[in-house]
Motif scaffolding. Sequence first.
Motif, PDB file in Angstrom:
ATOM      1  N   THR A 245       9.800   3.919  13.113  1.00  0.00           N
ATOM      2  CA  THR A 245      10.825   2.903  12.868  1.00  0.00           C
ATOM      3  C   THR A 245      10.597   1.666  13.723  1.00  0.00           C
ATOM      4  OG1 THR A 245      12.438   4.599  12.306  1.00  0.00           O
ATOM      5  CG2 THR A 245      13.295   2.440  12.909  1.00  0.00           C
ATOM      6  N   CYS A 246      10.336   1.874  15.010  1.00  0.00           N
ATOM      7  CA  CYS A 246      10.163   0.744  15.925  1.00  0.00           C
ATOM      8  C   CYS A 246       8.808   0.071  15.745  1.00  0.00           C
ATOM      9  CB  CYS A 246      10.316   1.226  17.371  1.00  0.00           C
ATOM     10  SG  CYS A 246      11.967   1.844  17.737  1.00  0.00           S
ATOM     11  N   GLY A 247       7.801   0.866  15.356  1.00  0.00           N
ATOM     12  CA  GLY A 247       6.469   0.303  15.186  1.00  0.00           C
ATOM     13  C   GLY A 247       6.419  -0.757  14.112  1.00  0.00           C
ATOM     14  N   SER A 248       7.195  -0.560  13.031  1.00  0.00           N
ATOM     15  CA  SER A 248       7.240  -1.558  11.957  1.00  0.00           C
ATOM     16  C   SER A 248       7.736  -2.894  12.478  1.00  0.00           C
ATOM     17  CB  SER A 248       8.167  -1.064  10.831  1.00  0.00           C
ATOM     18  OG  SER A 248       7.736   0.163  10.323  1.00  0.00           O
ATOM     19  N   HIS A 249       8.840  -2.847  13.200  1.00  0.00           N
ATOM     20  CA  HIS A 249       9.423  -4.083  13.719  1.00  0.00           C
ATOM     21  C   HIS A 249       8.520  -4.746  14.739  1.00  0.00           C
ATOM     22  CE1 HIS A 249      12.389  -6.273  16.429  1.00  0.00           C
ATOM     23  NE2 HIS A 249      12.392  -6.944  15.304  1.00  0.00           N
ATOM     24  N   LEU A 250       7.931  -3.966  15.642  1.00  0.00           N
ATOM     25  CA  LEU A 250       7.078  -4.538  16.679  1.00  0.00           C
ATOM     26  C   LEU A 250       5.829  -5.180  16.080  1.00  0.00           C
ATOM     27  CD1 LEU A 250       6.993  -4.928  19.706  1.00  0.00           C
ATOM     28  CD2 LEU A 250       5.766  -2.758  19.917  1.00  0.00           C
ATOM     29  N   THR A 251       5.298  -4.582  15.026  1.00  0.00           N
ATOM     30  CA  THR A 251       4.135  -5.168  14.342  1.00  0.00           C
ATOM     31  C   THR A 251       4.483  -6.518  13.743  1.00  0.00           C
ATOM     32  OG1 THR A 251       3.294  -2.962  13.806  1.00  0.00           O
ATOM     33  CG2 THR A 251       2.417  -4.808  12.533  1.00  0.00           C
ATOM     34  N   VAL A 252       5.629  -6.583  13.047  1.00  0.00           N
ATOM     35  CA  VAL A 252       6.069  -7.835  12.428  1.00  0.00           C
ATOM     36  C   VAL A 252       6.317  -8.901  13.481  1.00  0.00           C
ATOM     37  CG1 VAL A 252       7.982  -8.906  11.186  1.00  0.00           C
ATOM     38  CG2 VAL A 252       7.039  -6.756  10.373  1.00  0.00           C
ATOM     39  N   VAL A 253       6.972  -8.516  14.578  1.00  0.00           N
ATOM     40  CA  VAL A 253       7.273  -9.452  15.658  1.00  0.00           C
ATOM     41  C   VAL A 253       5.997 -10.046  16.235  1.00  0.00           C
ATOM     42  CG1 VAL A 253       8.079  -9.570  18.045  1.00  0.00           C
ATOM     43  CG2 VAL A 253       9.532  -8.545  16.296  1.00  0.00           C
ATOM     44  N   THR A 254       4.999  -9.210  16.437  1.00  0.00           N
ATOM     45  CA  THR A 254       3.750  -9.674  17.037  1.00  0.00           C
ATOM     46  C   THR A 254       3.034 -10.678  16.145  1.00  0.00           C
ATOM     47  OG1 THR A 254       3.492  -7.572  18.217  1.00  0.00           O
ATOM     48  CG2 THR A 254       1.530  -8.943  17.976  1.00  0.00           C
ATOM     49  N   VAL A 255       2.950 -10.374  14.830  1.00  0.00           N
ATOM     50  CA  VAL A 255       2.214 -11.272  13.934  1.00  0.00           C
ATOM     51  C   VAL A 255       2.994 -12.552  13.657  1.00  0.00           C
ATOM     52  CG1 VAL A 255       0.972  -9.381  12.821  1.00  0.00           C
ATOM     53  CG2 VAL A 255       3.117 -10.182  11.836  1.00  0.00           C
ATOM     54  N   THR A 285       2.593 -13.987   7.009  1.00  0.00           N
ATOM     55  CA  THR A 285       3.608 -13.095   7.580  1.00  0.00           C
ATOM     56  C   THR A 285       4.720 -12.755   6.587  1.00  0.00           C
ATOM     57  OG1 THR A 285       3.160 -13.888   9.822  1.00  0.00           O
ATOM     58  CG2 THR A 285       5.259 -12.771   9.463  1.00  0.00           C
ATOM     59  N   PRO A 286       5.285 -13.716   5.829  1.00  0.00           N
ATOM     60  CA  PRO A 286       6.288 -13.331   4.827  1.00  0.00           C
ATOM     61  C   PRO A 286       5.764 -12.353   3.782  1.00  0.00           C
ATOM     62  CG  PRO A 286       6.400 -15.683   5.231  1.00  0.00           C
ATOM     63  CD  PRO A 286       5.167 -15.185   5.932  1.00  0.00           C
ATOM     64  N   LEU A 287       4.452 -12.376   3.518  1.00  0.00           N
ATOM     65  CA  LEU A 287       3.853 -11.413   2.600  1.00  0.00           C
ATOM     66  C   LEU A 287       3.726 -10.044   3.251  1.00  0.00           C
ATOM     67  CD1 LEU A 287       2.242 -10.633   0.004  1.00  0.00           C
ATOM     68  CD2 LEU A 287       0.191 -11.470   1.197  1.00  0.00           C
ATOM     69  N   LEU A 288       3.389 -10.028   4.546  1.00  0.00           N
ATOM     70  CA  LEU A 288       3.154  -8.761   5.242  1.00  0.00           C
ATOM     71  C   LEU A 288       4.442  -8.001   5.545  1.00  0.00           C
ATOM     72  CD1 LEU A 288       0.395  -9.739   7.845  1.00  0.00           C
ATOM     73  CD2 LEU A 288       0.111  -8.525   5.681  1.00  0.00           C
ATOM     74  N   ASN A 289       5.547  -8.715   5.753  1.00  0.00           N
ATOM     75  CA  ASN A 289       6.786  -8.053   6.158  1.00  0.00           C
ATOM     76  C   ASN A 289       7.190  -6.908   5.234  1.00  0.00           C
ATOM     77  OD1 ASN A 289       7.086  -9.537   8.464  1.00  0.00           O
ATOM     78  ND2 ASN A 289       8.692 -10.865   7.693  1.00  0.00           N
ATOM     79  N   PRO A 290       7.319  -7.129   3.921  1.00  0.00           N
ATOM     80  CA  PRO A 290       7.704  -5.997   3.063  1.00  0.00           C
ATOM     81  C   PRO A 290       6.673  -4.887   3.040  1.00  0.00           C
ATOM     82  CG  PRO A 290       7.158  -7.930   1.744  1.00  0.00           C
ATOM     83  CD  PRO A 290       7.222  -8.391   3.163  1.00  0.00           C
ATOM     84  N   LEU A 291       5.385  -5.248   3.148  1.00  0.00           N
ATOM     85  CA  LEU A 291       4.335  -4.224   3.171  1.00  0.00           C
ATOM     86  C   LEU A 291       4.449  -3.357   4.419  1.00  0.00           C
ATOM     87  CD1 LEU A 291       1.252  -6.287   1.932  1.00  0.00           C
ATOM     88  CD2 LEU A 291       2.559  -4.594   0.645  1.00  0.00           C
ATOM     89  N   ILE A 292       4.628  -4.000   5.567  1.00  0.00           N
ATOM     90  CA  ILE A 292       4.709  -3.267   6.828  1.00  0.00           C
ATOM     91  C   ILE A 292       5.929  -2.350   6.841  1.00  0.00           C
ATOM     92  CG2 ILE A 292       5.091  -3.503   9.315  1.00  0.00           C
ATOM     93  CD1 ILE A 292       3.384  -6.076   9.166  1.00  0.00           C
ATOM     94  N   TYR A 293       7.080  -2.880   6.437  1.00  0.00           N
ATOM     95  CA  TYR A 293       8.296  -2.069   6.458  1.00  0.00           C
ATOM     96  C   TYR A 293       8.264  -0.957   5.413  1.00  0.00           C
ATOM     97  CZ  TYR A 293      10.770  -4.835   9.907  1.00  0.00           C
ATOM     98  OH  TYR A 293      11.150  -5.429  11.078  1.00  0.00           O
ATOM     99  N   THR A 294       7.582  -1.201   4.292  1.00  0.00           N
ATOM    100  CA  THR A 294       7.499  -0.175   3.254  1.00  0.00           C
ATOM    101  C   THR A 294       6.530   0.932   3.639  1.00  0.00           C
ATOM    102  OG1 THR A 294       7.998  -1.802   1.542  1.00  0.00           O
ATOM    103  CG2 THR A 294       7.002   0.247   0.818  1.00  0.00           C
ATOM    104  N   LEU A 295       5.370   0.547   4.165  1.00  0.00           N
ATOM    105  CA  LEU A 295       4.334   1.525   4.459  1.00  0.00           C
ATOM    106  C   LEU A 295       4.615   2.323   5.729  1.00  0.00           C
ATOM    107  CD1 LEU A 295       1.154  -0.594   3.596  1.00  0.00           C
ATOM    108  CD2 LEU A 295       2.243   1.165   2.197  1.00  0.00           C
ATOM    109  N   ARG A 296       5.340   1.725   6.692  1.00  0.00           N
ATOM    110  CA  ARG A 296       5.527   2.380   7.978  1.00  0.00           C
ATOM    111  C   ARG A 296       6.924   2.977   8.161  1.00  0.00           C
ATOM    112  NH1 ARG A 296       1.924   1.623  11.946  1.00  0.00           N
ATOM    113  NH2 ARG A 296       3.553   2.046  13.462  1.00  0.00           N
ATOM    114  N   ASN A 297       7.824   2.727   7.238  1.00  0.00           N
ATOM    115  CA  ASN A 297       9.198   3.202   7.403  1.00  0.00           C
ATOM    116  C   ASN A 297       9.524   4.228   6.314  1.00  0.00           C
ATOM    117  OD1 ASN A 297      12.188   3.272   7.159  1.00  0.00           O
ATOM    118  ND2 ASN A 297      12.080   1.744   8.785  1.00  0.00           N
TER     119      ASN A 297
END
Length: 311
Positions: A245-255, A285-297
């Motif tokens: 759960t936290c990894g998704s958010h931290l990844t998005v924050v970093t990029v 980044t706006p493209l990656l956000n849904p991918l990151i949250y979908t794949l990691r959550n």
Amino acid sequence: MGETKNTSLDTVVTGFVLLGLPHPPSLRTLLFLVFFIIYILTQLGNLLILLTVWADPKLHTRPMYVFLGVLSFLDMWLSSVIVPRLILDFTPASKAMPFGGCVAQLYFFHFLGSTQCFLYMLMAYDRYLAICQPLRYPVFMNGRLCTILVAGAWVAGSIHGSVQATLTFRLPYCGPNQVDYFICDIPAVLRLACADTTVNELVTFVDIGVVAASCFMLILLSYACIVRAILKIRTADGRRRAFSTCGSHLTVVTVYYVPCIFTYLRAGSKSPLDGAVAVFYTVVTPLLNPLIYTLRNQEVKSALKRVTAGG
């Protein structure tokens, strides 16, 4: 070309010409298709996340996913402010932008971008409370407080965008009108001002660079506390779910934060890397956000399956 009008004293710029991203003419069609596809996928991906959070009763009552839905909404609008104009750079269409259009783009870019910046910090605070203060979490992060925090982020973002647009365009523009960038952003526009820009550069450094860096450091501090709390969880499955759960958010924050800080703490830079870095946090980044949250959550993936299955 942007229009100019002559006065008795000087030439006043009434429009700008965006030079866009440097690219070989032979790649124009390919780049048009790439950015067009990115824009469509960004809109569809974020719309899917937004609808999933809204439609699934297990998600839309939880602050974490309310924040995620707001983030998707922001990403859709931020992409719409930037990418369609960027796509025009790879067509024969005129690259001229009216003065008012440049003001509007700069305002909405900083309004939406700074709101997103504050929202990331709220999401980190939410995760900190959920993991480090689980017994107090329902009291500290209830629906009313969640609404107030989101509204505060929007208001703060609007104030930030207004301040930056007002300070930038209160200056006289009377010379060249070619913006060496793909959007009307502060550093590129200020280079064309016919006045001292020291105050503007200082405000940009503090209000954007330092504030973004401070928010990023607060987020990292929150996650340091979170990691320490997660390591105390006895079960491996509990630790895995918390890290996911936290990894998704931290990844998005970093990029998002790292390229943003790189750009605005170096506001006077004319490096050719600046355009590529800006494309990353405004377009990619706006493209990656849904991918990151979908794949990691896992919860989002489960909700997507329930929504698409109709139950």
